[in-house]
Scaffold this active site. Structure first.
Site, PDB file in Angstrom:
ATOM      1  N   ARG A  71     -18.446  89.024 -12.807  1.00 46.43           N
ATOM      2  CA  ARG A  71     -17.008  89.313 -12.847  1.00 46.43           C
ATOM      3  C   ARG A  71     -16.705  90.299 -13.968  1.00 46.43           C
ATOM      4  O   ARG A  71     -17.589  90.665 -14.733  1.00 46.43           O
ATOM      5  CB  ARG A  71     -16.214  88.009 -13.051  1.00 46.43           C
ATOM      6  CG  ARG A  71     -16.806  87.169 -14.194  1.00 46.43           C
ATOM      7  CD  ARG A  71     -15.830  86.277 -14.857  1.00 46.43           C
ATOM      8  NE  ARG A  71     -14.830  87.044 -15.585  1.00 46.43           N
ATOM      9  CZ  ARG A  71     -15.037  87.621 -16.764  1.00 46.43           C
ATOM     10  NH1 ARG A  71     -16.203  87.553 -17.375  1.00 46.43           N
ATOM     11  NH2 ARG A  71     -14.075  88.295 -17.354  1.00 46.43           N
ATOM     12  N   GLY A  72     -15.425  90.689 -14.054  1.00 46.45           N
ATOM     13  CA  GLY A  72     -15.015  91.656 -15.070  1.00 46.45           C
ATOM     14  C   GLY A  72     -15.216  93.061 -14.524  1.00 46.45           C
ATOM     15  O   GLY A  72     -16.258  93.377 -13.937  1.00 46.45           O
ATOM     16  N   ALA A  73     -14.208  93.908 -14.719  1.00 47.18           N
ATOM     17  CA  ALA A  73     -14.172  95.193 -14.019  1.00 47.18           C
ATOM     18  C   ALA A  73     -15.424  96.056 -14.190  1.00 47.18           C
ATOM     19  O   ALA A  73     -16.041  96.457 -13.186  1.00 47.18           O
ATOM     20  CB  ALA A  73     -12.911  95.949 -14.433  1.00 47.18           C
ATOM     21  N   ASP A 260      -8.273  95.870 -15.222  1.00 49.27           N
ATOM     22  CA  ASP A 260      -8.989  95.906 -13.942  1.00 49.27           C
ATOM     23  C   ASP A 260      -8.662  97.164 -13.160  1.00 49.27           C
ATOM     24  O   ASP A 260      -9.462  97.637 -12.357  1.00 49.27           O
ATOM     25  CB  ASP A 260      -8.679  94.655 -13.129  1.00 49.27           C
ATOM     26  CG  ASP A 260      -9.369  93.463 -13.767  1.00 49.27           C
ATOM     27  OD1 ASP A 260      -8.805  92.902 -14.716  1.00 49.27           O
ATOM     28  OD2 ASP A 260     -10.505  93.156 -13.356  1.00 49.27           O
ATOM     29  N   LYS A 271      -6.033  90.447 -16.146  1.00 52.02           N
ATOM     30  CA  LYS A 271      -5.983  89.005 -15.853  1.00 52.02           C
ATOM     31  C   LYS A 271      -4.574  88.454 -15.996  1.00 52.02           C
ATOM     32  O   LYS A 271      -3.858  88.783 -16.947  1.00 52.02           O
ATOM     33  CB  LYS A 271      -6.946  88.283 -16.820  1.00 52.02           C
ATOM     34  CG  LYS A 271      -6.988  86.766 -16.696  1.00 52.02           C
ATOM     35  CD  LYS A 271      -7.277  86.279 -15.293  1.00 52.02           C
ATOM     36  CE  LYS A 271      -8.556  86.828 -14.715  1.00 52.02           C
ATOM     37  NZ  LYS A 271      -8.645  86.647 -13.239  1.00 52.02           N
TER      38      LYS A 271
END
Ligand code: MRU
Length: 371
Positions: A71-73, A260, A271
């Site tokens: 996860r995480g851009a 993101d 988020k």
């Protein structure tokens, strides 16, 4: 409230432990890439245990993306690019793989962009007469190039971000509030917003990192606190809804968050819970800074209203994360957007590897992208 009155952290047992395993890595046997795998550090299992997830196919990788094991851009961009190489190496339909990967999560533009970069390189190689193994090697080298670029971007963002912090909060001793997780777990390097805080810590200029727990999936509590503890940073965890009283007490010098997707006008999706922090920061006269690589800026998205915000299953809100323990009556409906959008006028600055945009508007964002 001074540092003495802050609840002490039980992080001593994490001090000095070895660096985190890489969030993602490509492995292939000596016989060749037909047996390649993408190994992910399963982020759903942290902080309880460091467990690796071995993806042998694109379906497993798509599932890992959907469940937020990866996860995480920026890291999603790498996963997407390596995913195309994995599909090619394993003999899957690369067109189908690219579509599945791009559609796995809609908001972080890095994902579709990473997929597109490896896919275009693969297709271009085939069109130029390469055979499938050679085109696969091209896709893999594109993924590796993106990985290396992301690591370098982390370093530049940390340098630009630290210089900006010094301008915004002269004298050091920064008390920084952050949201979600933006460190080595989401990046080829040390991360985005967290990377700036880490650089400040290493220079002896970070007085405290305030870590929002980040309901409902607790990326702050589970992941950022974990990274902060391992780096022996002075950090304190708070429930998201405690941020208001923290600002009111004058305990926050700056807010640092990741992104993101940053639209052409500077509107920033991050988020869920980021936008309320920006409102609080404005009310209390505290700088609100977004730190993200230019791979997160999407000139094709004109404004905040055009950003697709991922809606996630209600059970993430009605149950405790990781355990099917209900915290609401059976059948309760939940509103669970994964992200919210902060308008540019609430953002003091956007930091990328190419520099700093401030004030944040279409012109300054375009300048960052142009480098
Ligand atoms: O749903 P997640 O955990 O993938 O959301 C991640 C975030 O919102 C991060 O803040 C963002 O990707 C920036 S990471 C540098």
């Amino acid at each position: 409230m001074d540092d003495q009155s802050v609840t002490p952290q039980a992080n001593d047992q994490l001090r000095g432990v070895p660096a985190l395993s890489a969030a993602l890595r490509w492995e292939e046997p000596p016989e060749g890439p037909e047996g390649a795998v993408l190994v992910l550090l399963d982020q759903t299992r942290l902080p309880a245990e460091e467990v690796e997830l071995v993806c042998t196919d694109v379906q497993a990788l798509v599932a890992a993306i959907s469940t937020l094991a990866v996860r995480g851009a920026p890291l999603l961009g790498l996963a997407g690019a390596y995913g195309v190489a994995l599909a090619a190496a394993r003999g899957y339909d690369v067109d189908e793989a690219a579509a599945l990967l791009s559609g796995a999560r809609p908001t972080a533009v890095n994902l579709s962009r990473g997929v597109r970069r490896a896919y275009d390189a693969y297709r271009a190689a085939l069109s130029a007469g390469a055979d499938v193994p050679a085109a696969t090697a091209v896709a893999l080298s594109e993924a590796r190039a993106l990985h290396a670029e992301d690591a370098r971007a982390s370093e530049s963002m940390a340098a630009h971000g630290l210089a900006l912090l010094e301008r915004l909060v002269p004298g050091g001793g920064y008390r920084v509030l952050t949201h979600c997780n933006t460190g080595a777990l989401v990046s080829g390097g040390r991360g985005t917003a967290f990377g700036v805080a880490l650089a400040a810590h290493r220079e002896g200029r970070l007085r405290r990192l305030w870590v929002d727990e980040t309901r409902p999936l607790l990326q702050g509590a589970r992941l950022t606190a974990y990274e902060a503890a391992r780096a022996a940073m002075p950090y304190t965890l708070l429930a998201d809804n405690a941020a208001g009283s923290l600002f009111a007490a004058g305990e926050v010098d700056a807010v640092l968050v990741g992104a993101d997707r940053i639209a052409a006008d500077g509107s920033t999706a991050n988020k869920v819970g980021t936008y309320p922090l920006a409102v609080l920061a404005r009310h209390h006269g505290v700088p609100f800074v977004v730190v993200a690589p230019t791979t997160t800026v999407d000139p094709a998205t004109p404004d905040g209203a055009s950003i697709e915000v991922e809606q996630r299953p209600g059970h993430e809100v009605t149950e405790l994360p990781g355990a099917a323990v209900p915290v609401a009556p059976l059948g309760t409906q939940a509103y669970n957007p994964a992200f919210d959008v902060t308008p540019p006028d609430l953002i003091t600055a956007v930091v990328t590897e190419t520099g700093v945009a401030s004030p944040v508007d279409a012109a300054s964002i375009a300048e960052l992208v142009a480098g």
